[in-house]
Design a protein around this motif. Structure first.
Motif, mmCIF file in Angstrom:
data_model
loop_
_atom_site.group_PDB
_atom_site.id
_atom_site.type_symbol
_atom_site.label_atom_id
_atom_site.label_comp_id
_atom_site.label_asym_id
_atom_site.label_seq_id
_atom_site.Cartn_x
_atom_site.Cartn_y
_atom_site.Cartn_z
ATOM 1 N N ILE A 1 0.853 -1.183 0.000
ATOM 2 C CA ILE A 1 0.000 0.000 0.000
ATOM 3 C C ILE A 1 0.890 1.233 0.000
ATOM 4 N N ILE A 2 0.679 2.105 -0.958
ATOM 5 C CA ILE A 2 1.455 3.336 -1.085
ATOM 6 C C ILE A 2 0.575 4.507 -0.650
ATOM 7 N N ASP A 3 1.025 5.249 0.337
ATOM 8 C CA ASP A 3 0.325 6.462 0.762
ATOM 9 C C ASP A 3 0.673 7.566 -0.242
ATOM 10 N N HIS A 4 -0.223 7.789 -1.186
ATOM 11 C CA HIS A 4 0.072 8.754 -2.252
ATOM 12 C C HIS A 4 0.102 10.192 -1.753
ATOM 13 N N THR A 5 -0.375 10.415 -0.529
ATOM 14 C CA THR A 5 -0.325 11.778 0.017
ATOM 15 C C THR A 5 1.057 12.107 0.583
ATOM 16 N N ALA A 6 1.884 11.064 0.774
ATOM 17 C CA ALA A 6 3.195 11.286 1.380
ATOM 18 C C ALA A 6 4.351 10.778 0.543
ATOM 19 N N THR A 7 4.048 9.913 -0.442
ATOM 20 C CA THR A 7 5.100 9.265 -1.216
ATOM 21 C C THR A 7 4.789 9.324 -2.699
ATOM 22 N N SER A 8 5.766 9.549 -3.516
ATOM 23 C CA SER A 8 5.599 9.502 -4.967
ATOM 24 C C SER A 8 5.398 8.060 -5.406
ATOM 25 N N VAL A 9 4.338 7.811 -6.158
ATOM 26 C CA VAL A 9 4.079 6.466 -6.650
ATOM 27 C C VAL A 9 5.226 6.015 -7.546
ATOM 28 N N GLU B 1 9.747 -1.965 -9.438
ATOM 29 C CA GLU B 1 9.766 -3.073 -10.390
ATOM 30 C C GLU B 1 8.572 -2.933 -11.327
ATOM 31 N N PRO B 2 8.706 -3.354 -12.591
ATOM 32 C CA PRO B 2 7.608 -3.196 -13.550
ATOM 33 C C PRO B 2 6.360 -3.972 -13.134
ATOM 34 N N VAL B 3 5.208 -3.435 -13.541
ATOM 35 C CA VAL B 3 3.947 -4.125 -13.321
ATOM 36 C C VAL B 3 3.397 -4.587 -14.666
ATOM 37 N N ASP B 4 2.562 -5.602 -14.614
ATOM 38 C CA ASP B 4 1.951 -6.122 -15.838
ATOM 39 C C ASP B 4 0.710 -5.331 -16.226
ATOM 40 N N VAL B 5 -0.026 -4.896 -15.217
ATOM 41 C CA VAL B 5 -1.269 -4.156 -15.453
ATOM 42 C C VAL B 5 -1.301 -2.936 -14.538
ATOM 43 N N LEU B 6 -1.628 -1.794 -15.106
ATOM 44 C CA LEU B 6 -1.867 -0.564 -14.343
ATOM 45 C C LEU B 6 -3.341 -0.234 -14.469
ATOM 46 N N LEU B 7 -4.023 -0.159 -13.332
ATOM 47 C CA LEU B 7 -5.445 0.193 -13.306
ATOM 48 C C LEU B 7 -5.601 1.531 -12.611
ATOM 49 N N ASN B 8 -6.072 2.536 -13.349
ATOM 50 C CA ASN B 8 -6.298 3.860 -12.770
ATOM 51 C C ASN B 8 -7.769 4.050 -12.448
ATOM 52 N N LEU B 9 -8.039 4.375 -11.179
ATOM 53 C CA LEU B 9 -9.415 4.600 -10.719
ATOM 54 C C LEU B 9 -9.604 6.001 -10.152
ATOM 55 N N ALA B 10 -8.592 6.837 -10.258
ATOM 56 C CA ALA B 10 -8.622 8.131 -9.589
ATOM 57 C C ALA B 10 -8.439 9.273 -10.574
ATOM 58 N N PRO B 11 -8.903 10.470 -10.209
ATOM 59 C CA PRO B 11 -8.591 11.641 -11.032
ATOM 60 C C PRO B 11 -7.078 11.797 -11.150
ATOM 61 N N ALA C 1 0.757 9.647 -17.864
ATOM 62 C CA ALA C 1 1.797 9.221 -18.807
ATOM 63 C C ALA C 1 3.052 8.767 -18.075
ATOM 64 N N ALA C 2 3.362 9.430 -16.975
ATOM 65 C CA ALA C 2 4.547 9.053 -16.211
ATOM 66 C C ALA C 2 4.402 7.660 -15.614
ATOM 67 N N LEU C 3 3.198 7.315 -15.161
ATOM 68 C CA LEU C 3 2.976 5.997 -14.573
ATOM 69 C C LEU C 3 3.143 4.876 -15.605
ATOM 70 N N PRO D 1 -3.330 6.577 -21.581
ATOM 71 C CA PRO D 1 -2.110 6.498 -22.392
ATOM 72 C C PRO D 1 -1.562 5.073 -22.479
ATOM 73 N N GLY D 2 -0.987 4.750 -23.618
ATOM 74 C CA GLY D 2 -0.242 3.512 -23.787
ATOM 75 C C GLY D 2 1.159 3.840 -24.246
ATOM 76 N N ASP D 3 1.829 2.873 -24.829
ATOM 77 C CA ASP D 3 3.164 3.093 -25.372
ATOM 78 C C ASP D 3 3.347 2.123 -26.535
ATOM 79 N N GLU D 4 3.093 2.623 -27.739
ATOM 80 C CA GLU D 4 3.146 1.750 -28.913
ATOM 81 C C GLU D 4 4.525 1.143 -29.116
ATOM 82 N N GLU D 5 5.559 1.905 -28.857
ATOM 83 C CA GLU D 5 6.918 1.396 -29.073
ATOM 84 C C GLU D 5 7.215 0.188 -28.194
ATOM 85 N N ARG D 6 6.622 0.162 -27.003
ATOM 86 C CA ARG D 6 6.855 -0.964 -26.094
ATOM 87 C C ARG D 6 5.668 -1.938 -26.080
#
Length: 312
Positions: free
Chosen positions: A190-198, A204-214, A221-223, A243-248
């Motif tokens: 669990i990352i406290d996004h109010t105190a730490t940069s995600v 380490e790389p993730v396979d799936v990024l799910l965004n549920l927040a504004p 794009a950075a994520l 956003p995706g990344d066609e090159e990757r």
């Protein structure tokens, strides 16, 4: 019957708790005596006039419902009067913030029996959103790493539970207020996004990024840089392009939840087996729903709220 309606778009003050005619089911529909009507942010968007879903005024909000079948329209099969059901009903029709609502029979399934019937209204749209995002769009598999940005809300709670049950390693962002809920749902990190940069916390790389927040376009794009080559980015936030990344070969998908009786039936089965928990933050009488809209507009609603109509 009693219902909450708005006759014009605007703030919470346009909502009225009033007497309206009881609806009659048409062919393929059933009438439900409502036990619970869940509030969702999109209800406020439609009331405010800035969510582009066509509705006819006056409009009864509420597209998540639990209740008991009261009458059957012509040609309805597989459902019976007196049966308890739950469903994600059409957003462009009058909704469940009433003592009775009509709904297409094909979007309804038997309600879970493990939890109170009013609470079951907290399951359909958010549970379906989580499932469709993870498995239809994200193609999440056992052993994969999943990052959920904004896991503290109702969709996030289901997403964490479903992902863990599927065998994924779950990294979730949450504020201190929702940390314990996300932890109880089973998140591995669990990352406290109010105190730490995600970006700093996910090394380490993730396979799936799910965004549920504004999120800002630049922040989103950075994520994507944290998603492995060939991975997937999924979002439920239509106001920002996913956003995706066609090159990757990183694929992008935006989720717009849709009814799916088969998936909802599976979610209900998980609730009844104890493998999926329905979290209800607050239950209020239907007459207090306008106050919930006011609190939500002020950012003061956290978790799922269910409005309960008066007994018939």
């Amino acid at each position: 019957m009693k219902a909450v309606r708005f006759h014009e778009a605007g703030g919470p003050e346009v909502l009225r708790y009033e007497d309206v005619d009881q609806p009659t089911p048409r062919a393929g529909e059933v009438r439900i005596r409502v036990a619970g009507s869940a509030y969702n942010p999109a209800d406020g968007g439609m009331r405010g006039g800035f969510l582009p879903i066509p509705i006819t005024l006056p409009h009864v909000p509420g597209y998540d419902v639990s209740g008991t079948i009261d009458a059957l329209g012509e040609g309805v099969q597989g459902l019976t009067v007196g049966e308890s059901v739950v469903g994600f009903i059409p957003m462009d029709a009058d909704g469940s913030a009433a003592q009775y609502v009509v709904a297409p029979a094909n979007v309804l399934v038997k309600a879970p029996t493990r939890i109170p019937l009013p609470d079951a209204a907290g399951l359909p749209s958010v549970g379906l959103t989580a499932s469709q995002a993870l498995f239809e769009a994200g193609d999440l598999k056992a052993g994969q790493r999943l990052l959920i940005n904004g896991a503290g809300g109702p969709v996030g709670g289901y997403a964490v539970q479903l992902a863990k049950r599927a065998g994924a390693y779950v990294i979730a962002t949450a504020s201190p207020r929702s940390r314990e809920i996300v932890k109880a749902a089973g998140a591995d990190e669990i990352i406290d996004h109010t105190a730490t940069s995600v970006l700093d916390a996910v090394t380490e790389p993730v396979d799936v990024l799910l965004n549920l927040a504004p999120i800002t376009p630049d922040g989103f794009a950075a994520l994507v840089a944290r998603v492995r080559d060939g991975g997937v980015v999924v979002s439920t936030t239509p106001t920002v392009t996913t956003p995706g990344d066609e090159e990757r070969n990183v694929r992008a998908a935006t989720i717009f939840v849709h009814p799916d009786a088969d998936v909802l039936t599976n979610l209900v089965a998980l609730v009844d087996s104890g493998d999926l928990h329905v979290e209800i933050a607050q239950r209020v009488p239907l007459s207090e729903l306008p106050a919930i809209h006011e609190q939500a507009d002020a950012g003061e609603v956290h978790g799922k709220v269910v409005a309960v109509p008066p007994a018939v």
